[in-house]
Design an enzyme around this catalytic site. Structure first.
Site, short mmCIF file in Angstrom:
data_model
loop_
_atom_site.label_atom_id
_atom_site.label_comp_id
_atom_site.label_asym_id
_atom_site.label_seq_id
_atom_site.Cartn_x
_atom_site.Cartn_y
_atom_site.Cartn_z
N GLY A 17 -5.33 23.31 11.85
CA GLY A 17 -5.50 23.75 10.47
C GLY A 17 -6.53 24.84 10.23
O GLY A 17 -7.10 24.91 9.14
N HIS A 114 3.12 33.73 12.40
CA HIS A 114 3.53 33.60 13.79
C HIS A 114 2.56 34.39 14.66
O HIS A 114 2.25 35.55 14.34
CB HIS A 114 4.97 34.14 13.93
N ASP A 146 13.58 32.47 6.86
CA ASP A 146 15.02 32.41 6.62
C ASP A 146 15.64 31.40 7.59
O ASP A 146 14.91 30.63 8.22
CB ASP A 146 15.65 33.82 6.70
N GLY A 148 16.88 31.63 10.46
CA GLY A 148 16.62 31.79 11.90
C GLY A 148 15.23 31.31 12.28
O GLY A 148 14.44 30.89 11.43
C1 GRF Z 1 -1.26 29.57 14.64
O1 GRF Z 1 -1.36 30.24 15.87
C2 GRF Z 1 -0.06 30.07 13.89
O2 GRF Z 1 0.20 31.41 14.12
C3 GRF Z 1 1.05 29.22 14.44
O3 GRF Z 1 0.47 27.96 14.64
C4 GRF Z 1 -0.92 28.09 14.83
C5 GRF Z 1 -1.60 27.23 13.80
O4 GRF Z 1 -2.99 27.19 14.02
N1 GRF Z 1 2.19 29.21 13.56
P1 GRF Z 1 -3.92 26.41 13.01
O5 GRF Z 1 -3.44 24.98 12.95
O6 GRF Z 1 -3.83 27.10 11.68
O7 GRF Z 1 -5.29 26.52 13.61
#
Ligand code: GRF
Length: 220
Positions: A17, A114, A146, A148
């Site tokens: 988080g 991401h 979306d 995908g």
């Molecule tokens: C991050 O690397 C984010 O890009 C990916 O999951 C990870 C979450 O990290 N979707 P955190 O739990 O916010 O530290």
């Protein structure tokens, strides 16, 4: 710009988080006009739930293993999000694929972050994949969700260099630092109603043009 009405945001997270924390911090600092109405996790041990509780934010854990189908799980999640008055769903390390039921309940109102420069390296373990591929840059992408996996319209990206001696952990930390900047910013743009989607292209009204280009390794 400070808005009179704060955007009601629900954050969905399965892990530590840190992205949630950046959203909490910027909301508390008054940089982000968002009210986190709910933090929801499918994992009762998620650090994200603890961070939310510490900040006095309502939390809910719905374990996907208690449901026979993805759709049943999503229906329960959607009901909780609606009950909380959610206007924007923010996925922050939420390790579940979103079904059509969920997408239809919040059309163009679900965003994700991401840890790679999409469309390169969708999916999981992407920091390691970027290193193994020999890419010279990676980064992070905020995008609408979306049907995908990591394919939705891109709102913002940040890039970071990859160095020869990087490992997955070091690169992930370098990327996370940028995630914590662009995710709250993207939410703020949505709160300000400056985000326009045209097909797969997203435009931020009145945003400036970035002027720099980057080369890695640097020339000369
Ligand atoms: C991050 O690397 C984010 O890009 C990916 O999951 C990870 C979450 O990290 N979707 P955190 O739990 O916010 O530290």
């Amino acid at each position: 710009m400070t808005l009179n009405k704060k955007l009601r945001v629900a954050v969905l997270a399965s892990g530590g988080g840190t992205n949630l924390q950046s959203i909490i911090d910027q909301s508390q600092e008054g940089i982000l006009d968002a009210e986190i109405c709910l933090v929801l996790s499918n994992n009762q041990d998620a650090g994200a739930l603890k961070r939310a509780q510490q900040a006095g934010i309502e939390t809910l854990c719905i374990d996907h293993r208690d449901f026979k189908t993805r759709e049943q799980f999503d229906q329960t999640v959607v009901a909780a999000l609606k009950k909380a008055g959610t206007e924007l769903v923010v996925l922050a390390g939420f390790m579940r694929i979103i079904s059509e039921i969920f997408l239809q309940a919040f059309p163009q109102k679900i965003i994700n972050i991401h840890p790679a420069l999409l469309p390169a390296f969708p999916g999981l373990h992407v920091q390691q994949k970027a290193i193994e591929y020999g890419a010279k840059f990676s980064g992070c992408t905020v995008h609408f969700v979306d049907a995908g996996v990591d394919t939705g319209p891109i709102i913002a990206q940040a890039i970071v260099p990859i160095f020869n001696d990087d490992n997955e952990e070091i690169l992930a930390a370098r990327i996370l630092e940028q995630e914590h900047k662009i995710y709250p910013q993207a939410i703020q743009w949505i709160a300000e109603k400056r985000v326009k989607i045209e097909g797969r292209c997203v435009h931020i009204e009145d945003s400036k043009n970035v002027t720099a280009a980057f080369i890695n390794p640097p020339i000369r």
